[in-house]
Design an enzyme around this catalytic site. Structure first.
Site, PDB file in Angstrom:
ATOM      1  N   SER A 147     -43.794 -44.314 -24.204  1.00  0.00           N
ATOM      2  CA  SER A 147     -43.053 -45.481 -23.692  1.00  0.00           C
ATOM      3  C   SER A 147     -41.583 -45.117 -23.506  1.00  0.00           C
ATOM      4  O   SER A 147     -41.104 -44.118 -24.054  1.00  0.00           O
ATOM      5  CB  SER A 147     -43.161 -46.618 -24.725  1.00  0.00           C
ATOM      6  N   TYR A 160     -42.643 -51.524 -32.358  1.00  0.00           N
ATOM      7  CA  TYR A 160     -43.173 -50.814 -31.186  1.00  0.00           C
ATOM      8  C   TYR A 160     -42.397 -49.521 -30.951  1.00  0.00           C
ATOM      9  O   TYR A 160     -42.981 -48.459 -30.730  1.00  0.00           O
ATOM     10  CB  TYR A 160     -43.061 -51.742 -29.982  1.00  0.00           C
TER      11      TYR A 160
HETATM   12  P1  NAP Z   1     -52.352 -54.192 -22.125  1.00  0.00           P
HETATM   13  O1  NAP Z   1     -52.422 -54.786 -20.767  1.00  0.00           O
HETATM   14  O2  NAP Z   1     -51.957 -55.060 -23.277  1.00  0.00           O
HETATM   15  O3  NAP Z   1     -53.749 -53.452 -22.482  1.00  0.00           O
HETATM   16  C1  NAP Z   1     -53.877 -52.837 -23.726  1.00  0.00           C
HETATM   17  C2  NAP Z   1     -55.356 -52.684 -23.975  1.00  0.00           C
HETATM   18  O4  NAP Z   1     -55.564 -52.120 -25.282  1.00  0.00           O
HETATM   19  C3  NAP Z   1     -56.060 -54.036 -23.944  1.00  0.00           C
HETATM   20  O5  NAP Z   1     -57.311 -53.937 -23.306  1.00  0.00           O
HETATM   21  C4  NAP Z   1     -56.224 -54.323 -25.418  1.00  0.00           C
HETATM   22  O6  NAP Z   1     -57.263 -55.201 -25.721  1.00  0.00           O
HETATM   23  C5  NAP Z   1     -56.527 -52.936 -25.952  1.00  0.00           C
HETATM   24  N1  NAP Z   1     -56.387 -52.886 -27.407  1.00  0.00           N
HETATM   25  C6  NAP Z   1     -55.407 -53.429 -28.155  1.00  0.00           C
HETATM   26  N2  NAP Z   1     -55.632 -53.199 -29.452  1.00  0.00           N
HETATM   27  C7  NAP Z   1     -56.796 -52.497 -29.523  1.00  0.00           C
HETATM   28  C8  NAP Z   1     -57.572 -51.964 -30.607  1.00  0.00           C
HETATM   29  N3  NAP Z   1     -57.199 -52.111 -31.876  1.00  0.00           N
HETATM   30  N4  NAP Z   1     -58.720 -51.303 -30.312  1.00  0.00           N
HETATM   31  C9  NAP Z   1     -59.122 -51.157 -29.028  1.00  0.00           C
HETATM   32  N5  NAP Z   1     -58.433 -51.640 -27.949  1.00  0.00           N
HETATM   33  C10 NAP Z   1     -57.282 -52.300 -28.220  1.00  0.00           C
HETATM   34  O7  NAP Z   1     -51.340 -52.978 -22.111  1.00  0.00           O
HETATM   35  P2  NAP Z   1     -50.849 -52.052 -20.913  1.00  0.00           P
HETATM   36  O8  NAP Z   1     -49.601 -52.609 -20.339  1.00  0.00           O
HETATM   37  O9  NAP Z   1     -52.001 -51.702 -20.025  1.00  0.00           O
HETATM   38  O10 NAP Z   1     -50.433 -50.775 -21.793  1.00  0.00           O
HETATM   39  C11 NAP Z   1     -51.370 -49.775 -22.105  1.00  0.00           C
HETATM   40  C12 NAP Z   1     -50.604 -48.756 -22.927  1.00  0.00           C
HETATM   41  O11 NAP Z   1     -49.411 -48.396 -22.220  1.00  0.00           O
HETATM   42  C13 NAP Z   1     -50.136 -49.304 -24.272  1.00  0.00           C
HETATM   43  O12 NAP Z   1     -50.193 -48.259 -25.226  1.00  0.00           O
HETATM   44  C14 NAP Z   1     -48.681 -49.687 -24.007  1.00  0.00           C
HETATM   45  O13 NAP Z   1     -47.909 -49.652 -25.195  1.00  0.00           O
HETATM   46  C15 NAP Z   1     -48.270 -48.614 -23.057  1.00  0.00           C
HETATM   47  N6  NAP Z   1     -47.130 -48.903 -22.200  1.00  0.00           N
HETATM   48  C16 NAP Z   1     -47.121 -50.011 -21.407  1.00  0.00           C
HETATM   49  C17 NAP Z   1     -46.029 -50.191 -20.547  1.00  0.00           C
HETATM   50  C18 NAP Z   1     -45.913 -51.370 -19.634  1.00  0.00           C
HETATM   51  O14 NAP Z   1     -44.808 -51.595 -19.093  1.00  0.00           O
HETATM   52  N7  NAP Z   1     -46.964 -52.127 -19.410  1.00  0.00           N
HETATM   53  C19 NAP Z   1     -45.002 -49.262 -20.506  1.00  0.00           C
HETATM   54  C20 NAP Z   1     -45.055 -48.166 -21.371  1.00  0.00           C
HETATM   55  C21 NAP Z   1     -46.134 -48.002 -22.199  1.00  0.00           C
HETATM   56  P3  NAP Z   1     -56.865 -56.755 -25.934  1.00  0.00           P
HETATM   57  O15 NAP Z   1     -56.811 -57.342 -24.565  1.00  0.00           O
HETATM   58  O16 NAP Z   1     -57.957 -57.337 -26.794  1.00  0.00           O
HETATM   59  O17 NAP Z   1     -55.523 -56.798 -26.632  1.00  0.00           O
HETATM   60  C1  GCO Z   2     -40.529 -54.386 -23.765  1.00  0.00           C
HETATM   61  C2  GCO Z   2     -41.631 -53.815 -22.910  1.00  0.00           C
HETATM   62  C3  GCO Z   2     -41.626 -52.308 -23.001  1.00  0.00           C
HETATM   63  C4  GCO Z   2     -42.755 -51.751 -22.159  1.00  0.00           C
HETATM   64  C5  GCO Z   2     -42.807 -50.273 -22.205  1.00  0.00           C
HETATM   65  C6  GCO Z   2     -41.585 -49.654 -21.633  1.00  0.00           C
HETATM   66  O1  GCO Z   2     -40.753 -55.446 -24.375  1.00  0.00           O
HETATM   67  O2  GCO Z   2     -39.469 -53.760 -23.784  1.00  0.00           O
HETATM   68  O3  GCO Z   2     -42.886 -54.330 -23.294  1.00  0.00           O
HETATM   69  O4  GCO Z   2     -41.740 -51.897 -24.311  1.00  0.00           O
HETATM   70  O5  GCO Z   2     -43.976 -52.225 -22.593  1.00  0.00           O
HETATM   71  O6  GCO Z   2     -43.117 -49.778 -23.457  1.00  0.00           O
HETATM   72  O7  GCO Z   2     -41.834 -48.267 -21.507  1.00  0.00           O
END
Ligand code: NAP
Ligand code: GCO
Length: 266
Positions: A147, A160
């Site tokens: 992230s 986080y």
């Molecule tokens: P998301 O839409 O919240 O999807 C996360 C998925 O992980 C959901 O299907 C969730 O299921 C599942 N999950 C959560 N806890 C779990 C557990 N204990 N066991 C199995 N599955 C579980 O998140 P996303 O935005 O796609 O992000 C995916 C990854 O990228 C995460 O690691 C997040 O921190 C990272 N990330 C996201 C962003 C962003 O801007 N979106 C940026 C940087 C990094 P539920 O629906 O039941 O919660």
């Molecule tokens: C926040 C956002 C971020 C993104 C991502 C950025 O609240 O700042 O959720 O943390 O999810 O991790 O890279």
């Protein structure tokens, strides 16, 4: 054969955790379109069924399993099931993750522990479960979804950021400990991506104007836009393919330039 074959995932089994939708779904879709057999898990049967249907709509036969990635025993059992029903995992993407946006002094220790459990302990648990078979097979790819918060802090995301900072170092340690077995462990650090996880940060205001955080991210991003899950597909295929066999311990930031930019003058 042309050089593009180095980006093929044909014949590989790829497991993307938490991939019923969002970033994980996009990465798994890219892997399937690059020739891999897809395995994914999510936390409940409803989400897994939703995911299987969504993959099928993309023409992908995905193997979906219910598993909480924080449950070491369940993860161990799932690895045995995957190896029996699908095959040895060649590519693991630790994607499942949660966030809780709470000022640190108002966050309970239990809330802090829950975020760290999913975002840091689970990648340890799942990686530990698949590495032995990768060693036997003579190769493996582990990709941890880090992230911006692996590098930067901000208000309300202490748990986080601590977890994602730790995930960066876990990535480097798996690289250090298992690189000799031809296992490459790298991270992808997405910028701000439009998924359900960031939906609260993009909600339109009652007067129809942008959410202040939405405007902030646009000003902080040279690309002047939020990322889309498809922006992560190419980098994820690269790190899962033979094209990156000498890339190890690296966090590839896919952020539109946020980390390089001081931000647009107000
Ligand atoms: P998301 O839409 O919240 O999807 C996360 C998925 O992980 C959901 O299907 C969730 O299921 C599942 N999950 C959560 N806890 C779990 C557990 N204990 N066991 C199995 N599955 C579980 O998140 P996303 O935005 O796609 O992000 C995916 C990854 O990228 C995460 O690691 C997040 O921190 C990272 N990330 C996201 C962003 C962003 O801007 N979106 C940026 C940087 C990094 P539920 O629906 O039941 O919660
Ligand atoms: C926040 C956002 C971020 C993104 C991502 C950025 O609240 O700042 O959720 O943390 O999810 O991790 O890279």
């Amino acid at each position: 054969m042309g050089f593009e074959q180095n980006f093929s995932l044909k014949g590989k089994v790829a497991w993307v955790t938490g991939a019923s939708y969002g970033i994980g779904f996009a990465i798994a879709t890219a892997y399937a379109q690059s020739g891999a057999t897809i395995v994914f898990n999510d936390i409940n049967a409803e989400l897994v069924e939703k995911g299987v249907k969504a993959y099928a709509e993309e023409g992908i036969k995905a193997h979906g399993y219910v598993c909480d990635v924080t449950d070491e025993a369940a993860v161990g059992e799932l690895v045995k099931k995957i190896e029996k029903e699908v095959g040895v995992v060649d590519i693991l993407v630790n994607n499942a993750g949660i966030i809780r946006r709470i000022p640190m002094t108002e966050m309970t220790a239990a809330e802090f522990r829950k975020v760290v459990d999913v975002d840091l302990n689970a990648p340890f648990i799942v990686s530990k479960a698949v590495i032995p078979s990768m060693i036997k097979k003579g190769h493996g790819k582990i990709i941890n979804i880090c992230s911006m918060m692996s590098e930067l802090g901000r208000e309300t995301v202490s748990a986080y950021a601590a977890a994602k900072g730790g995930l960066k170092m876990l990535t480097r340690n798996i690289c250090s400990e298992y690189g000799k077995y031809n296992i490459q462990c790298n991270g992808i650090g997405p910028g701000y991506i439009a998924t359900p996880q960031t939906a609260p940060l993009r909600e339109r205001q009652p007067d129809g104007s942008r959410h202040p955080f939405d405007s902030f991210i646009i000003a902080k991003t040279p690309a002047e836009r939020w990322g889309e899950t498809k922006d992560l597909m190419g980098p994820a295929v690269f790190l899962a393919s033979d094209a990156s066999n000498f890339v190890n311990g690296h966090i590839l930031y896919v952020d539109g330039g946020i980390l390089a930019y001081i931000g647009k003058q107000p």
